[in-house]
Design a protein around this motif. Structure first.
Motif, PDB file in Angstrom:
ATOM      1  N   GLN A 142       0.836  -1.203   0.000  1.00 35.87           N
ATOM      2  CA  GLN A 142       0.000   0.000   0.000  1.00 35.87           C
ATOM      3  C   GLN A 142       0.873   1.256   0.000  1.00 35.87           C
ATOM      4  OE1 GLN A 142      -2.659   0.218  -1.161  1.00 35.87           O
ATOM      5  NE2 GLN A 142      -4.447  -0.104   0.097  1.00 35.87           N
ATOM      6  N   PHE A 163      -7.974   1.039   3.116  1.00 42.08           N
ATOM      7  CA  PHE A 163      -7.426   0.048   4.055  1.00 42.08           C
ATOM      8  C   PHE A 163      -8.390  -1.097   4.334  1.00 42.08           C
ATOM      9  CE2 PHE A 163      -6.291   4.432   5.495  1.00 42.08           C
ATOM     10  CZ  PHE A 163      -5.098   4.486   4.802  1.00 42.08           C
ATOM     11  N   ARG A 171      -4.110  -2.884   9.140  1.00 47.19           N
ATOM     12  CA  ARG A 171      -4.884  -1.683   8.840  1.00 47.19           C
ATOM     13  C   ARG A 171      -4.467  -0.505   9.741  1.00 47.19           C
ATOM     14  NH1 ARG A 171     -11.067  -1.532   7.415  1.00 47.19           N
ATOM     15  NH2 ARG A 171     -11.353   0.683   7.542  1.00 47.19           N
ATOM     16  N   SER A 175      -2.666   2.635   8.026  1.00 46.60           N
ATOM     17  CA  SER A 175      -3.311   3.950   8.066  1.00 46.60           C
ATOM     18  C   SER A 175      -2.414   4.938   8.810  1.00 46.60           C
ATOM     19  CB  SER A 175      -4.709   3.883   8.684  1.00 46.60           C
ATOM     20  OG  SER A 175      -4.651   3.385   9.993  1.00 46.60           O
ATOM     21  N   ASN A 176      -1.674   4.450   9.800  1.00 43.56           N
ATOM     22  CA  ASN A 176      -0.716   5.308  10.504  1.00 43.56           C
ATOM     23  C   ASN A 176       0.377   5.780   9.538  1.00 43.56           C
ATOM     24  OD1 ASN A 176       0.215   6.417  13.083  1.00 43.56           O
ATOM     25  ND2 ASN A 176       1.995   5.101  12.730  1.00 43.56           N
ATOM     26  N   GLY A 179      -1.173   8.122   6.771  1.00 39.77           N
ATOM     27  CA  GLY A 179      -1.521   9.422   7.356  1.00 39.77           C
ATOM     28  C   GLY A 179      -0.266  10.250   7.601  1.00 39.77           C
ATOM     29  N   LEU A 191     -10.600  11.318   2.447  1.00 40.65           N
ATOM     30  CA  LEU A 191     -10.659   9.885   2.744  1.00 40.65           C
ATOM     31  C   LEU A 191     -12.114   9.484   2.928  1.00 40.65           C
ATOM     32  CD1 LEU A 191      -9.423   7.128   3.888  1.00 40.65           C
ATOM     33  CD2 LEU A 191      -9.629   8.198   6.142  1.00 40.65           C
ATOM     34  N   THR A 193     -14.478   6.520   4.246  1.00 38.16           N
ATOM     35  CA  THR A 193     -14.354   5.317   5.082  1.00 38.16           C
ATOM     36  C   THR A 193     -15.653   5.095   5.842  1.00 38.16           C
ATOM     37  OG1 THR A 193     -13.101   4.303   6.896  1.00 38.16           O
ATOM     38  CG2 THR A 193     -13.301   6.680   6.964  1.00 38.16           C
ATOM     39  N   GLU A 198     -10.817   5.504  12.223  1.00 38.32           N
ATOM     40  CA  GLU A 198      -9.870   5.857  11.161  1.00 38.32           C
ATOM     41  C   GLU A 198     -10.075   7.327  10.753  1.00 38.32           C
ATOM     42  OE1 GLU A 198      -9.092   2.557   8.372  1.00 38.32           O
ATOM     43  OE2 GLU A 198     -10.104   3.912   6.977  1.00 38.32           O
ATOM     44  N   MET A 202      -7.239  10.328  11.334  1.00 38.29           N
ATOM     45  CA  MET A 202      -6.548  10.852  10.147  1.00 38.29           C
ATOM     46  C   MET A 202      -7.022  12.239   9.716  1.00 38.29           C
ATOM     47  SD  MET A 202      -6.142   7.424   7.829  1.00 38.29           S
ATOM     48  CE  MET A 202      -4.831   8.040   6.778  1.00 38.29           C
TER      49      MET A 202
END
Ligand code: ADP
Length: 254
Positions: A142, A163, A171, A175-176, A179, A191, A193, A198, A202
């Motif tokens: 990713q 994610f 995930r 995502s960490n 971001g 984003l 989601t 999340e 973020m």
């Protein structure tokens, strides 16, 4: 901060042979340069439709302006997309996957290639540049997909549930990473989601959509101590209050 994207009174109706489906109603918001906005809402409320309108694949009623002018089809060249699947090509190395967009757009300049190498180096993939995608973990793939998008220097990034195909632990880590990278590269992003945590960890703002037709229930500004990573925000004392507030808005949908 100047605005990069402005949506005013957006409605969108799908027309099929079986009838009409109103997907979005009266959507208005502005996105400032460098801002990260998360959009949450129940399944089928029009989140993906909204991204398709912003990148010009669908045309709504109402108006969308991008970088100060009415949205045009060529604006898609200034936008980057990140999806659930990384779509890395197995027959190419990570380095040549990352260069794919540059190749397609005839932008393989020494400067752009150096930028691609710098991004691979900065974000821990330099040692994997000669590997094939199947030799990398889901998280690394990713990151490579994001770098493939970033090398084209998009003004706006559209992240559509990027994610959701990953297992929970991956995930959180991915995502960490993503971001943190987007903050470091000062990118403007939207984003989409359905994961409230999340969105809070973020986003600078969270937009809560109602059930279909999606309307804006509320826009909630999120503020943590500057410099916190998405994972650190999840452990911050303010996180729970944001979660409860957005959960309440979200459940007004029911
Ligand atoms: P989300 O991303 O929030 O799950 P979508 O934007 O995919 O929602 O879809 C919003 C609504 O529009 C859904 O009810 C969906 O069934 C409908 N829809 C999406 N794409 C089409 C299409 N091509 N034709 C007809 N209806 C569609």
């Amino acid at each position: 901060m100047c605005s990069i994207l402005e949506l005013s009174n957006i409605d969108y109706i799908y027309h099929t042979k079986d009838g009409e489906t109103k997907a979005l109603s009266n959507i208005s918001f502005t996105l400032s340069n460098g801002e990260f906005v998360a959009i949450v809402g129940p399944s089928g409320c029009g989140k993906s439709t909204l991204l398709s309108l912003i990148c010009g694949l669908l045309v709504p009623s109402g108006s969308i302006s991008f970088m100060g002018h009415p949205l045009q089809s060529k604006d898609i060249l200034n936008m980057g997309y990140m999806l659930q699947k990384d779509h890395l090509l197995e027959w190419r190395t990570i380095a040549s996957n990352v260069q794919l967009g540059l190749e397609i757009q005839h932008k393989m300049t020494p400067e752009n290639l150096a930028y691609a190498s710098r991004l691979l180096e900065t974000y821990g993939l330099a040692d994997f540049a000669a590997k094939r995608p199947s030799e990398l973990s889901g998280g690394m793939r990713q990151r490579a997909a994001l770098i493939r998008t970033l090398v084209l220097r998009p003004e706006l990034l559209l992240l559509d549930e990027p994610f959701s195909a990953l297992d929970y632990q991956t995930r959180l880590n991915v995502s960490n990473d993503i971001g943190t990278i987007l903050r470091q590269e000062h990118k403007t992003a939207i984003l989409v989601t359905h994961d409230l945590s999340e969105a809070i960890s973020m986003g600078d703002r969270v937009i809560v959509l109602s059930h279909r037709p999606g309307t804006i229930r509320s826009i909630i500004p999120i503020s943590f101590d500057p410099g916190l990573t998405p994972l650190e925000k999840r452990n911050d004392s303010h996180f729970k209050s944001y979660f409860n507030l957005i959960w309440k808005e979200f459940n007004q949908n029911e």
